[in-house]
Write a protein that holds these residues in place. Sequence first.
Motif, mmCIF file in Angstrom:
data_model
loop_
_atom_site.group_PDB
_atom_site.id
_atom_site.type_symbol
_atom_site.label_atom_id
_atom_site.label_comp_id
_atom_site.label_asym_id
_atom_site.label_seq_id
_atom_site.Cartn_x
_atom_site.Cartn_y
_atom_site.Cartn_z
ATOM 1 N N LEU A 16 99.505 -0.921 13.630
ATOM 2 C CA LEU A 16 100.390 0.087 14.217
ATOM 3 C C LEU A 16 99.635 0.866 15.293
ATOM 4 N N SER A 17 98.433 1.286 14.979
ATOM 5 C CA SER A 17 97.624 2.020 15.950
ATOM 6 C C SER A 17 97.266 1.145 17.141
ATOM 7 N N PHE A 18 96.883 -0.079 16.872
ATOM 8 C CA PHE A 18 96.499 -1.038 17.913
ATOM 9 C C PHE A 18 97.637 -1.229 18.905
ATOM 10 N N SER A 19 98.852 -1.455 18.403
ATOM 11 C CA SER A 19 99.991 -1.744 19.261
ATOM 12 C C SER A 19 100.470 -0.509 20.013
ATOM 13 N N ALA A 20 100.468 0.648 19.366
ATOM 14 C CA ALA A 20 100.885 1.875 20.043
ATOM 15 C C ALA A 20 100.010 2.143 21.263
ATOM 16 N N PHE A 21 98.732 1.857 21.150
ATOM 17 C CA PHE A 21 97.807 2.065 22.265
ATOM 18 C C PHE A 21 98.082 1.086 23.402
ATOM 19 N N TRP A 22 98.041 -0.229 23.099
ATOM 20 C CA TRP A 22 98.108 -1.232 24.153
ATOM 21 C C TRP A 22 99.491 -1.350 24.786
ATOM 22 N N SER A 23 100.556 -1.067 24.037
ATOM 23 C CA SER A 23 101.896 -1.204 24.602
ATOM 24 C C SER A 23 102.267 -0.046 25.519
ATOM 25 N N THR A 24 101.512 1.041 25.498
ATOM 26 C CA THR A 24 101.801 2.197 26.348
ATOM 27 C C THR A 24 100.720 2.452 27.390
ATOM 28 N N LEU A 25 99.600 1.769 27.279
ATOM 29 C CA LEU A 25 98.464 2.061 28.149
ATOM 30 C C LEU A 25 98.805 1.862 29.622
ATOM 31 N N ALA A 77 106.325 -1.608 14.933
ATOM 32 C CA ALA A 77 106.497 -0.165 14.756
ATOM 33 C C ALA A 77 105.618 0.605 15.731
ATOM 34 N N GLY A 78 104.422 0.108 15.968
ATOM 35 C CA GLY A 78 103.532 0.765 16.910
ATOM 36 C C GLY A 78 104.069 0.756 18.329
ATOM 37 N N SER A 79 104.647 -0.383 18.762
ATOM 38 C CA SER A 79 105.236 -0.467 20.100
ATOM 39 C C SER A 79 106.369 0.537 20.256
ATOM 40 N N ALA A 80 107.250 0.600 19.234
ATOM 41 C CA ALA A 80 108.400 1.508 19.298
ATOM 42 C C ALA A 80 107.949 2.967 19.263
ATOM 43 N N LEU A 81 107.071 3.309 18.316
ATOM 44 C CA LEU A 81 106.607 4.688 18.202
ATOM 45 C C LEU A 81 105.801 5.124 19.416
ATOM 46 N N GLY A 82 104.987 4.203 19.930
ATOM 47 C CA GLY A 82 104.175 4.535 21.093
ATOM 48 C C GLY A 82 105.026 4.854 22.308
ATOM 49 N N SER A 83 106.062 4.042 22.564
ATOM 50 C CA SER A 83 106.944 4.275 23.720
ATOM 51 C C SER A 83 107.668 5.608 23.596
ATOM 52 N N GLN A 84 108.182 5.888 22.410
ATOM 53 C CA GLN A 84 108.891 7.148 22.207
ATOM 54 C C GLN A 84 107.944 8.345 22.314
ATOM 55 N N LEU A 138 105.123 8.518 24.027
ATOM 56 C CA LEU A 138 104.711 8.697 25.412
ATOM 57 C C LEU A 138 105.810 9.392 26.217
ATOM 58 N N MET A 139 107.046 8.988 25.994
ATOM 59 C CA MET A 139 108.170 9.574 26.736
ATOM 60 C C MET A 139 108.392 11.038 26.350
ATOM 61 N N SER A 140 108.210 11.369 25.079
ATOM 62 C CA SER A 140 108.524 12.718 24.599
ATOM 63 C C SER A 140 107.354 13.683 24.711
ATOM 64 N N LEU A 141 106.138 13.211 24.395
ATOM 65 C CA LEU A 141 104.989 14.107 24.272
ATOM 66 C C LEU A 141 103.834 13.758 25.193
ATOM 67 N N GLY A 142 103.969 12.668 25.963
ATOM 68 C CA GLY A 142 102.859 12.247 26.808
ATOM 69 C C GLY A 142 101.802 11.500 26.006
ATOM 70 N N TRP A 143 100.649 11.292 26.634
ATOM 71 C CA TRP A 143 99.606 10.490 25.995
ATOM 72 C C TRP A 143 99.073 11.128 24.716
ATOM 73 N N SER A 144 99.086 12.442 24.651
ATOM 74 C CA SER A 144 98.634 13.098 23.426
ATOM 75 C C SER A 144 99.517 12.714 22.249
ATOM 76 N N GLY A 145 100.802 12.472 22.512
ATOM 77 C CA GLY A 145 101.697 12.022 21.458
ATOM 78 C C GLY A 145 101.344 10.657 20.944
#
Length: 386
Positions: free
Chosen positions: A235-244, A365-372, A374-381
């Motif tokens: 989840l962490s891996f995908s959230a990072f790479w799918s939004t980077l 789940a990481g891809s979905a959570l990461g995109s949301q 990033l859109m809502s809270l920026g990279w800190s999110g």
Amino acid sequence: MSLQANTIATPQHKAIGPSRSLLFSLSVGAGLSVAAIYYNQPMLGNIGQDFHSSVSATGLIPTLTQIGYALGILLLIPLGDRFNRRHVILAKGLMLAMALILCSFMPSLNGMLVTSLIIGIMATMAQDIVPTAAILAPDAQRGKAVGTVMTGLLIGILLSRVVSGVVTELVGWRVMYQAAAASIIAISVILWRVLPNMETHTNVSYLALMRSMLTLWNRHPTLRRAALSQGLLSLSFSAFWSTLAVMLHQNYGFGSATAGAFGLAGAAGALAAPLAGRLADKQGPSRVTQVGSGLVALSFALMFLLPYLSTNGQIALIILSAIGFDFGVQAALVSHQTLVYGIDPTARGRLNALFFTGMFIGMAAGSALGSQALMSLGWSGVVWCH
């Protein structure tokens, strides 16, 4: 090649182990097939511009690709226990190539989403290739064989982002999909020629095969722990790479080629695979898993320091963190696989399916959570997602 297509995988073959040339072919096959689910990450900005779609809508492309991969693992990987893996790998390779070609001609985002799902399903040929190495290797060398093929798989993930970013910037994302299709056709034919025919372990119906997976899940706590642990790491891996790529464009003005080049930091993962495999054979996979998980946690914690650094310092820290968590995630993955493949040699396809279903549910789940985030809270999110 030392193994020809007209041979049968026997105990004698396993005692000797797969040759270097065969392991190399398996490694290339695993790398090229799994790369198909990562090519889209550096090109998301370009695809979004072509289709005039939002960040969240374009983010569904990697999300559906990961969902397709999870579905393919759950529903198709168990067939490796029922049918000749050599045939399964060829069939999936040809269908994956067709899906990639179709994706390159899609005129709308909706069509891209459908074909991305199919690409994910058929890219699971990588998860037929990895247990093939475990089957052909002697028990004492299983970790080393899995680690070697996983090196190819991880290099495929690494180079997929770099190559995709460069090709997309030079000639467009559609050509990238077409080139990917050509590479899959080539490696599928090569594997068809060099792999031995694989013995099957059961002749039960597909429905009985699927029902037996529930029994395996309930019977083996080691399997459950490995799937849950790797799912959370993924989840962490995908959230990072799918939004980077999107973040680098928004915050630093970097193009797709530069975003893809950040994938070079993932070389640490490729280095971790053979090392983790050898250590798992010598010291036990559980210990290696603990070290890898700790490294992931530390690497993400460091990114909370980003707001306090200069621009150059921020970029350097992102690269350093990517190196650390890629190393940790992939070390844990190889160790978990070694554990899972050792549970029941007659059910490796089903065990692999259960393990990777958990892992890629985490990826999706990481891809979905990461995109949301990033859109809502920026990279800190995105960092908080970890």
